[in-house]
Design an enzyme around this catalytic site. Structure first.
Site, PDB file in Angstrom:
ATOM      1  N   CYS A 159      31.567  44.863  38.803  1.00 16.79           N
ATOM      2  CA  CYS A 159      31.139  44.945  37.405  1.00 16.79           C
ATOM      3  C   CYS A 159      29.786  45.654  37.313  1.00 16.79           C
ATOM      4  O   CYS A 159      29.705  46.855  37.532  1.00 16.79           O
ATOM      5  CB  CYS A 159      31.135  43.565  36.759  1.00 16.79           C
ATOM      6  SG  CYS A 159      31.124  43.617  34.943  1.00 16.79           S
ATOM      7  N   HIS A 207      35.629  40.657  38.061  1.00 12.94           N
ATOM      8  CA  HIS A 207      34.885  39.641  38.799  1.00 12.94           C
ATOM      9  C   HIS A 207      35.837  38.820  39.683  1.00 12.94           C
ATOM     10  O   HIS A 207      36.331  37.777  39.258  1.00 12.94           O
ATOM     11  CB  HIS A 207      34.191  38.676  37.835  1.00 12.94           C
ATOM     12  CG  HIS A 207      33.041  39.266  37.084  1.00 12.94           C
ATOM     13  ND1 HIS A 207      31.729  39.088  37.461  1.00 12.94           N
ATOM     14  CD2 HIS A 207      33.015  40.028  35.967  1.00 12.94           C
ATOM     15  CE1 HIS A 207      30.941  39.699  36.604  1.00 12.94           C
ATOM     16  NE2 HIS A 207      31.695  40.278  35.692  1.00 12.94           N
ATOM     17  N   GLU A 230      34.971  36.925  42.007  1.00 10.57           N
ATOM     18  CA  GLU A 230      34.288  35.670  42.328  1.00 10.57           C
ATOM     19  C   GLU A 230      34.449  34.616  41.230  1.00 10.57           C
ATOM     20  O   GLU A 230      34.020  33.473  41.402  1.00 10.57           O
ATOM     21  CB  GLU A 230      32.795  35.927  42.587  1.00 10.57           C
ATOM     22  CG  GLU A 230      31.920  36.096  41.373  1.00 10.57           C
ATOM     23  CD  GLU A 230      32.055  37.443  40.677  1.00 10.57           C
ATOM     24  OE1 GLU A 230      31.326  37.679  39.701  1.00 10.57           O
ATOM     25  OE2 GLU A 230      32.898  38.253  41.110  1.00 10.57           O
TER      26      GLU A 230
END
Length: 245
Positions: free
Chosen positions: A96, A222, A224
Site C-alpha cells: 500500500c 494489506h 497483514e
C-alpha cells in the site's frame, strides 16, 4: 552438527501497520518449526540506520505514504533507505503506502513527498477513493502462490500501478503533476505483473495491484490485515527472503 543461519527481516517502523507485519512473520515461523529449523530468524522494527543495515530483507508497510517519506527524511533515514534499495542482495516488499514509497514515479502525490525508486512503476495514490471506499475481496493468487485460490485481500485507500516503466520515466502530460524518485538506481530485472483486478466497478482496463521486479515486491493491498491468514507472508519469506541467501 548443523549451524543455523541468521536471518534478519526488518519492518520499517516510522508509521503505519508495521506491528501487524511482524506478528504475521512470527506466526509463519512458529507454525512451521521443522521447515525453518535451519534458520535463526529475527524480526525487528526498523527506525535507525544501524537497524536497517542489519537487515537481510525489509518490508515497508501500509500507512500514509507522505508521512512515511517525511519522517524518513526528518530522521535522516531517507538516504540510507535509498542506499538499501540499491543493494540487490537485499529483498524489499512495499505494501500500500509502502508500494508508493518504493516506486519510481507517482501521480497525484503531495508536495515534498519522496520516493525510493526501487520498482520501475508509476503509481497513483488513493486510486479506489476515500477511506469509506475501502473494501475486502478474496483473490486467486494460485499462479504464483501454490494452492492460494482465496486469499482475503484488504484495500484501504489503496494505490494502483498505472504504468510499468520499461524504458525509463515518463514525461508528465499537460495539467498532470508527477513526482519522480531522486534515486539514481535503475532496477534492471524484468517486471512481472502478478495480479490485476478485472472489471472493477465496470472500469474498462485492468487495475494492477501486485508486481515483482527481481527481489522487489509491491502490493496495493494489506496482506497483514487478512485475519489469521499468513500465506502471503510465508510466500515472501520463501520466495524473496531465503532465496539467494
Amino acid at each position: 552438527m548443523t549451524t543455523s543461519k541468521d536471518v534478519v527481516l526488518g519492518v520499517l517502523a516510522l508509521q503505519g501497520a508495521f506491528r501487524e507485519h511482524l506478528e504475521y512473520f512470527r506466526k509463519v515461523i512458529e507454525s512451521h518449526p521443522q521447515e525453518y529449523s535451519q534458520y535463526n530468524f529475527r524480526f525487528i522494527e526498523v527506525k535507525t540506520e544501524e537497524q536497517l543495515n542489519s537487515c537481510d530483507s525489509l518490508v515497508i508497510p501500509g500507512g500514509e505514504s507522505t508521512s512515511i517519506s517525511l519522517i524518513a527524511e526528518r530522521t535522516h533515514l531517507l538516504q540510507p533507505l535509498m542506499d538499501f534499495v540499491k543493494n540487490e542482495q537485499k529483498s524489499i516488499w512495499g505494501t500500500c503506502a509502502g508500494l508508493i514509497f518504493l516506486s519510481k514515479q507517482l501521480k497525484n502525490g503531495k508536495v515534498g513527498q519522496k520516493l525510493l525508486g526501487g520498482l520501475n512503476v508509476e503509481v497513483a495514490r488513493n486510486a479506489f477513493g476515500r477511506q469509506i471506499d475501502s473494501f475486502e475481496s478474496k483473490l486467486d493468487f494460485s499462479t504464483f502462490i501454490r494452492d492460494c485460490t482465496d486469499f482475503p485481500t484488504v484495500f484501504i485507500r489503496a494505490p494502483v500501478i498505472t504504468n510499468v516503466l520499461h524504458d525509463g520515466v515518463t514525461e508528465a502530460k499537460e495539467g498532470e503533476e508527477i513526482i519522480y524518485s531522486a534515486n539514481d538506481y535503475n532496477n534492471k530485472a524484468p517486471i512481472e505483473i502478478l495480479y490485476s483486478l478485472k472489471n472493477y466497478h465496470n472500469i474498462d482496463h485492468d487495475l494492477i495491484v501486485a508486481v515483482r521486479q527481481g527481489r522487489r515486491l509491491g502490493t496495493s493491498f494489506h496482506p497483514e490485515l487478512a485475519t489469521d491468514d499468513y500465506r502471503f507472508h510465508k510466500w515472501y519469506i520463501d520466495e524473496f527472503v531465503l532465496k539467494g541467501l
